[in-house]
Design a protein around this motif. Structure first.
Motif, PDB file in Angstrom:
ATOM      1  N   ARG A 169       0.716  -1.438  -0.149  1.00  0.00           N
ATOM      2  CA  ARG A 169       0.169   0.141   0.375  1.00  0.00           C
ATOM      3  C   ARG A 169       1.187   1.222  -0.291  1.00  0.00           C
ATOM      4  O   ARG A 169       0.321   2.106  -0.524  1.00  0.00           O
ATOM      5  N   PHE A 220      -1.398   4.455  -1.619  1.00  0.00           N
ATOM      6  CA  PHE A 220      -2.734   4.170  -0.515  1.00  0.00           C
ATOM      7  C   PHE A 220      -2.508   4.717   1.284  1.00  0.00           C
ATOM      8  O   PHE A 220      -2.968   5.423   1.758  1.00  0.00           O
ATOM      9  N   GLY A 245      -8.821   3.599 -16.717  1.00  0.00           N
ATOM     10  CA  GLY A 245      -8.065   4.279 -15.747  1.00  0.00           C
ATOM     11  C   GLY A 245      -7.091   5.078 -17.256  1.00  0.00           C
ATOM     12  O   GLY A 245      -6.600   6.028 -17.282  1.00  0.00           O
ATOM     13  N   ARG A 271       0.891   8.095  -9.619  1.00  0.00           N
ATOM     14  CA  ARG A 271       1.945   7.150 -10.074  1.00  0.00           C
ATOM     15  C   ARG A 271       1.669   6.358 -10.682  1.00  0.00           C
ATOM     16  O   ARG A 271       0.609   5.447 -10.903  1.00  0.00           O
ATOM     17  N   PRO A 272       2.986   6.081 -11.596  1.00  0.00           N
ATOM     18  CA  PRO A 272       2.707   4.944 -12.557  1.00  0.00           C
ATOM     19  C   PRO A 272       2.353   3.270 -12.598  1.00  0.00           C
ATOM     20  O   PRO A 272       3.814   2.662 -12.331  1.00  0.00           O
ATOM     21  N   VAL A 273       1.807   3.094 -11.043  1.00  0.00           N
ATOM     22  CA  VAL A 273       1.767   1.867 -10.995  1.00  0.00           C
ATOM     23  C   VAL A 273       0.096   1.658 -10.682  1.00  0.00           C
ATOM     24  O   VAL A 273      -0.711   2.698  -9.754  1.00  0.00           O
ATOM     25  N   ASN A 274      -0.269   0.129 -10.681  1.00  0.00           N
ATOM     26  CA  ASN A 274      -1.919  -0.192 -10.536  1.00  0.00           C
ATOM     27  C   ASN A 274      -2.155  -2.007  -9.825  1.00  0.00           C
ATOM     28  O   ASN A 274      -0.811  -2.440  -9.817  1.00  0.00           O
ATOM     29  N   THR A 275      -2.550  -1.482  -8.733  1.00  0.00           N
ATOM     30  CA  THR A 275      -3.277  -2.711  -8.016  1.00  0.00           C
ATOM     31  C   THR A 275      -3.706  -3.517  -9.085  1.00  0.00           C
ATOM     32  O   THR A 275      -5.199  -3.203  -9.239  1.00  0.00           O
ATOM     33  N   PRO A 313      -1.998   8.576  -4.722  1.00  0.00           N
ATOM     34  CA  PRO A 313      -1.882   7.293  -5.657  1.00  0.00           C
ATOM     35  C   PRO A 313      -2.255   7.301  -7.047  1.00  0.00           C
ATOM     36  O   PRO A 313      -1.707   6.791  -8.227  1.00  0.00           O
ATOM     37  N   PHE A 314      -2.913   8.375  -7.728  1.00  0.00           N
ATOM     38  CA  PHE A 314      -3.513   8.927  -8.902  1.00  0.00           C
ATOM     39  C   PHE A 314      -2.083   9.652  -9.105  1.00  0.00           C
ATOM     40  O   PHE A 314      -2.307  10.004 -10.589  1.00  0.00           O
TER      41      PHE A 314
END
Lengths: 356, 267
Positions: free
Chosen positions: A55, A60, A107, A83-87, A80-81
């Protein structure tokens, strides 16, 4: 790997919850380096901090101290929005008021991509997870496995630099889970995206990962390939958590460990004096005749039959219980009789000296 | 089977009590509806079927005037109170619990607990002061008063809906590059919509049939449908009152049924 070393750098990250006078540390000083394109697993029992670490990477939660770098850039403080990272979430968290295709396109839409691009990417993602037929379905009409695929496609669609997976397979039944393990590995190789995978299932971690970080009590205990972690655990917790292990106390004398006052084991790097714990896997132990040179003397207890093999429980002279894994005899012979006294031998290379 | 749990329906006389209660509840309403179709002038002697009271009510300019006023007030009050209630519900469920949150919860629901007559008198005195100071005599006072006591009716279904919502959906939206505003627009608001509509309907119905506060707050010539009916009954009871009440009842039943369908948990 070379220049790709350190794609994600987690530098002395701590995370504390609660008010200042009653702080509880979910993470107490964690450092790890994850390589580009790697399938990296955070493994540990519940409450070990693996989900908190995930997280923090997703954004998060914000770290109490320390840094998280992605591709050289500090991202630990970003929302979080950004960051070039998805969960992929444990409960999938699909939007119930949108279709499968709308979920997958969400997205890209938020990134402001043109409609035609979104449609094309959604098509590709649906094909990647083999869900093309169900593009127009509402998500509550899907089975658990299908929801899992949509969640994966939705997280992959914006082509993140890192994909985070929070125990994504834990809600699936065993057969589906095995299938999805293979699928996930295929998709990771196909897309080349760095995966950070959280699980408490050691078998899952061993079969899927390039490298594993074993966590306990808010700390990383050991990082290594599945083989390294299994064959050379440096820590009693790691040895115990991954697979089954026998722990035997030994006295060190002159660079050798003496077990039960009878057997000497040469140690490559041991303290000069004192007591150590040795770890030996059950499959590396062999039952031999009593009195064989280099073998420990043990009394046979009961045996548990598993089909392909059986576990024979024995007791050493000092009362330590050990387990020997024996392959089932092709001739169908019975195992050793309970109460009989046998020797237990092992190759010196199979012995791990643990830090307690 | 001897059951240890207490089951009210097994008590002696349960059926009798139930029937009496239902008659007491619904008989008067049934009578009201039946006599709204009476051909005669009496509200107690049946003279045959006719729509004459509906026609008379429809042609009565005064009835039209008060109905429109009621709808304007209820519509405005429902809108204002729903917006306020939505914001209050978001603030009390989406933020970390803060000091004094219980107090705020009580304050929001205050109109449900304080006797209506107290609120009415308080508003009368308060608005009287403002009237003297500003000279404004319009409908604004009624709309404001109705908005205030409608807030808890709108708040409760919206809050219930928010509490039942999976928070990871909002986390997922943020993860997929949605800013807080877009998360609200595309995820929270659409999922909250049934709660908002339900809250608005409840607020609308509550405003529509209010008598006490309206009587105290209204200026001369600002009768709403319920206060007009009350005034009519004081003079002479005609079937017109029955007809208007029946229409009001039908409207309320339709709105409340919709409310029920919207808030019912989807299986």
């Amino acid at each position: 790997m070379g220049s790709d070393d350190g794609f994600i750098e987690i530098i002395d990250v701590t995370k504390a919850f609660g008010p200042a006078d009653r702080r509880v540390y979910a993470l107490g000083g964690v450092a790890a380096t994850i390589r580009r394109g790697e399938f990296f697993t955070l493994l540990g029992p519940s409450g070990c901090g693996k989900t908190t670490l995930l997280r923090l990477i997703a954004g998060f939660e914000l770290p109490t101290s320390g840094e998280i770098r992605l591709d050289g850039q500090e991202i630990g403080h970003l929302p979080p929005f950004r960051r070039p990272v998805n969960t992929v979430f444990q409960n999938y968290a699909l939007f119930p008021h949108m279709t499968v295709a709308q979920n997958i396109g969400f997205g890209l839409e938020m990134l402001g991509k043109p409609k035609a691009d979104i449609a094309a990417t959604v098509e590709r993602m649906l094909a990647l997870v083999k869900m093309t037929d169900l593009a127009g379905r509402r998500t509550d009409q899907l089975s658990g496995g299908q929801q899992q695929r949509v969640a994966l496609a939705r997280a992959l669609a914006p082509q993140p630099k890192v994909l985070l997976l929070d125990e994504p397979l834990s809600a699936l039944d065993l057969k589906l889970r095995k299938e999805m393990q293979v699928e996930l590995k295929r998709i990771q190789l196909e897309t080349g995206i760095t995966f950070i995978f959280v699980t408490h299932d050691q078998e899952e971690a061993l079969t899927m990962s390039d490298r594993i970080a074993v966590m306990s009590g808010g700390k990383i205990l050991q990082i290594g390939t599945p083989r390294e972690i299994y064959a050379h655990p440096t820590n009693r917790f790691v040895a115990d958590f991954i697979g089954e292990t026998n722990f035997i106390r030994a006295r060190v004398q002159g660079g050798k460990a003496i077990v039960g006052g009878e057997v000497e084991v040469p140690l490559p790097a041991a303290p000069a004096q004192g007591e150590v714990t040795l770890a030996i896997r059950p499959e590396h132990l062999r039952l031999v005749a009593k009195g064989t040179a280099g073998a420990l003397t043990a009394t046979v207890g009961d045996a548990v039959y598993f089909g392909t093999d059986s576990h024979v429980h024995l007791t050493l002279g000092d009362g330590t219980g050990i387990v020997v894994r024996q392959q089932t005899d092709p001739d169908g012979r019975e195992g050793p009789a309970p109460g009989s006294v046998l020797g237990v031998s092992f190759p010196p290379a199979a012995v791990q000296v643990l830090e307690d | 089977m001897a059951s240890r749990t207490f089951t009210a329906s097994r008590l002696p006389g349960f059926a009798t009590v139930a029937i009496v209660v239902f008659i007491a509840l619904y008989m008067p309403i049934a009578m009201l509806m039946i006599y709204s179709f009476n051909a005669g002038d009496s509200i107690a002697i049946w003279d045959g079927f006719s729509f004459q009271w509906y026609e008379r009510a429809w042609e009565n300019e005064k009835v039209k005037e008060v109905t429109i006023r009621s709808l304007v007030i209820a519509g405005s009050a429902a809108t204002i109170s729903t917006v306020a209630a939505t914001m209050a519900a978001l603030a009390t469920t989406r933020k970390k619990p803060f000091r004094g949150q219980t107090g705020i919860y009580v304050a929001i629901n205050q109109p449900l607990m304080v006797p209506e007559i107290v609120t009415a008198v308080a508003l009368l005195i308060f608005f009287a002061a403002i009237k003297v100071a500003t000279g404004y005599q319009g409908l604004g006072y009624l709309i404001l008063a109705h908005s205030a006591f409608c807030i808890p009716f709108a708040y409760l279904p919206i809050r219930a809906r928010l509490e039942g919502m999976d928070l990871t959906l909002e986390t997922a939206a943020a993860d997929l590059y949605a800013t807080p505003w877009w998360t609200f627009r595309r995820v929270t608001l659409p999922l909250l919509a049934p709660g908002i509509v339900a809250g608005m309907m409840l607020a609308f119905v509550t405003s529509l049939d209010d008598v006490v506060i309206t009587l105290f707050v209204k200026s001369a010539g600002q009768d709403t449908l319920p206060t007009y009916l009350l005034a009519q009954i004081r003079r002479q009871v005609t079937g017109e009152v029955n007809a208007i009440s029946t229409v009001l009842l039908a409207l309320t039943v339709i709105l409340l049924t919709t409310f029920f369908l919207l808030t019912r948990k989807r299986s």
